[in-house]
Design a protein around this motif. Structure first.
Motif, PDB file in Angstrom:
ATOM      1  N   LEU A 110      60.023  87.420  25.190  1.00 58.58           N
ATOM      2  CA  LEU A 110      61.431  87.746  24.982  1.00 58.58           C
ATOM      3  C   LEU A 110      61.897  87.262  23.620  1.00 58.58           C
ATOM      4  O   LEU A 110      62.585  87.981  22.883  1.00 58.58           O
ATOM      5  CB  LEU A 110      62.277  87.118  26.092  1.00 58.58           C
ATOM      6  N   PHE A 111      61.503  86.043  23.260  1.00 53.69           N
ATOM      7  CA  PHE A 111      61.851  85.521  21.938  1.00 53.69           C
ATOM      8  C   PHE A 111      61.168  86.326  20.840  1.00 53.69           C
ATOM      9  O   PHE A 111      61.731  86.507  19.753  1.00 53.69           O
ATOM     10  CB  PHE A 111      61.472  84.046  21.831  1.00 53.69           C
ATOM     11  N   LEU A 114      63.264  89.210  20.067  1.00 51.24           N
ATOM     12  CA  LEU A 114      64.456  88.826  19.303  1.00 51.24           C
ATOM     13  C   LEU A 114      64.107  88.560  17.847  1.00 51.24           C
ATOM     14  O   LEU A 114      64.876  88.902  16.937  1.00 51.24           O
ATOM     15  CB  LEU A 114      65.094  87.581  19.936  1.00 51.24           C
ATOM     16  N   TRP A 117      63.781  91.754  16.129  1.00 47.32           N
ATOM     17  CA  TRP A 117      65.106  92.342  15.934  1.00 47.32           C
ATOM     18  C   TRP A 117      65.783  91.750  14.703  1.00 47.32           C
ATOM     19  O   TRP A 117      66.327  92.471  13.848  1.00 47.32           O
ATOM     20  CB  TRP A 117      65.932  92.088  17.189  1.00 47.32           C
ATOM     21  N   VAL A 118      65.730  90.417  14.577  1.00 47.48           N
ATOM     22  CA  VAL A 118      66.427  89.739  13.487  1.00 47.48           C
ATOM     23  C   VAL A 118      65.690  89.907  12.158  1.00 47.48           C
ATOM     24  O   VAL A 118      66.308  90.230  11.130  1.00 47.48           O
ATOM     25  CB  VAL A 118      66.597  88.236  13.815  1.00 47.48           C
ATOM     26  N   ARG A 123      65.421  97.206  16.325  1.00 45.89           N
ATOM     27  CA  ARG A 123      66.348  97.060  17.441  1.00 45.89           C
ATOM     28  C   ARG A 123      65.616  97.242  18.767  1.00 45.89           C
ATOM     29  O   ARG A 123      64.756  98.118  18.902  1.00 45.89           O
ATOM     30  CB  ARG A 123      67.481  98.071  17.331  1.00 45.89           C
ATOM     31  N   PRO A 124      65.952  96.422  19.757  1.00 46.26           N
ATOM     32  CA  PRO A 124      65.282  96.546  21.065  1.00 46.26           C
ATOM     33  C   PRO A 124      65.664  97.845  21.753  1.00 46.26           C
ATOM     34  O   PRO A 124      66.782  98.340  21.618  1.00 46.26           O
ATOM     35  CB  PRO A 124      65.807  95.334  21.839  1.00 46.26           C
ATOM     36  N   TRP A 128      63.274  97.519  26.821  1.00 46.94           N
ATOM     37  CA  TRP A 128      63.146  96.093  26.506  1.00 46.94           C
ATOM     38  C   TRP A 128      64.283  95.299  27.142  1.00 46.94           C
ATOM     39  O   TRP A 128      64.071  94.225  27.707  1.00 46.94           O
ATOM     40  CB  TRP A 128      63.137  95.886  24.990  1.00 46.94           C
ATOM     41  N   THR A 132      63.837  92.489  29.955  1.00 44.28           N
ATOM     42  CA  THR A 132      64.365  91.146  29.723  1.00 44.28           C
ATOM     43  C   THR A 132      65.281  90.713  30.864  1.00 44.28           C
ATOM     44  O   THR A 132      65.203  89.578  31.350  1.00 44.28           O
ATOM     45  CB  THR A 132      65.141  91.104  28.396  1.00 44.28           C
TER      46      THR A 132
END
Length: 314
Positions: A110-111, A114, A117-118, A123-124, A128, A132
């Motif tokens: 999950l991280f 992210l 994404w960052v 983008r998820p 996803w 999550t």
């Protein structure tokens, strides 16, 4: 540069399942030496194990380290791995083997999403987000289903320590995601490395880079409190086992598995690790999980499996 030998798909599956079995024993093994500082356990595990792994692949390590643009990725990955090894065992000692392990390993994918994404502006997808949500619901049920009042070996856990352990397990999950993200960056084709870098050289390089500061921490903690090893005859054998099998051998098997299949598909097989960890926590350590907790575990695994399928479809 592709120096990792390619196993057959079946051989890769066997390698991954064996690696997950070794990884699943870490919490159980650490539970046999509760008198030892968890940071020492983590530093010795990844410090000594990473040193062994790096020294057995020095030519590949040399080439990875001197690849243009690789140093920053190796250092960032090594930081994540070192942070993971120092907080993972603390989280398990405070929250329990089953809960700490599932949260740490379950939150890592999950991280990772992210971070993508960052950093990569990727983008998820809707799948996803659904995966999550499923994993988070399962985690809540697992936490609710851990009976801390009936742990084996006379262990009594304070609720505040359990919460702190869960937070550290989440931090461990983020740190592990950072490690795997940087490793994946090095393995993928790039302008500076058109063919990407081999799985084993990349993993060995990051492991060796993280091992050096961890060994310094290990030496300092042992010198600062040598008495903690008194009357703990299992300390050295357990830490040697953790360094050799879950770390050095386990990550070598991981490299073999990654050389036989895409990383997204390999992630599905690594779901075997929390299953092993929870079963050993219940049977060997004596931790108690209620039926609600077992349902939560199954939901977590379902969410992670869906997450792995989503990554494979990209």
């Amino acid at each position: 540069m592709k120096t990792t030998p390619h196993a057959s798909y079946g051989g890769g599956v066997v390698a991954l399942l064996l690696a997950c079995t070794f990884w699943g024993t870490t919490g159980m093994a650490a539970s046999f030496i509760p008198q030892i500082n968890p940071v020492i356990i983590g530093a010795s595990t990844m410090g000594i194990g990473g040193l062994i792994l790096g020294l057995t692949a020095l030519p590949g390590v040399w080439l990875v380290w001197h690849n243009i643009g690789a140093k920053s990725l190796v250092i960032a990955g090594a930081f994540g791995l070192a942070l993971y090894s120092t907080v993972f065992y603390i989280g398990m000692s405070w929250a329990g083997v089953a809960l700490g392990n599932v949260i740490a390993l379950g939150s890592a994918p999950l991280f990772a999403g992210l971070i993508e994404w960052v950093v990569d502006k990727q983008r998820p997808t809707a799948m996803w987000l659904v995966a999550t949500a499923i994993a988070v619901v399962g985690g809540v049920l697992l936490v609710s289903g851990r009976n801390f009042g009936e742990d084996g070996r006379g262990v009594v856990r304070d609720s505040a320590m359990v919460v702190a352990g869960i937070v550290l397990a989440l931090l461990a999950g983020f740190a592990y995601a950072l490690y795997t993200y940087m490793a994946n960056k090095l393995m993928k084709p790039h302008a500076d490395r058109p063919q990407g870098l081999g799985h084993r050289p990349v993993i060995s390089t990051i492991q060796l880079a993280s091992a050096l500061p961890l060994l310094v921490i290990l030496i300092a903690l042992v010198i600062g409190n040598p008495g903690q090893f008194a009357n703990v005859p299992l300390a050295i054998p357990v830490m040697a086992y953790l360094a050799i099998f879950p770390t050095a051998v386990g990550h070598l098997l991981l490299a073999v598995g990654l050389g036989a299949m895409p990383a997204s598909r390999a992630a599905v097989y690594t779901l075997f690790e929390p299953v092993v960890a929870v079963i050993l926590a219940v049977i060997v350590v004596g931790e108690v999980i209620t039926p609600l907790g077992w349902i939560g575990l199954l939901i977590v695994l379902a969410g992670l499996a869906l997450l792995s399928q989503e990554k494979r479809s990209r």
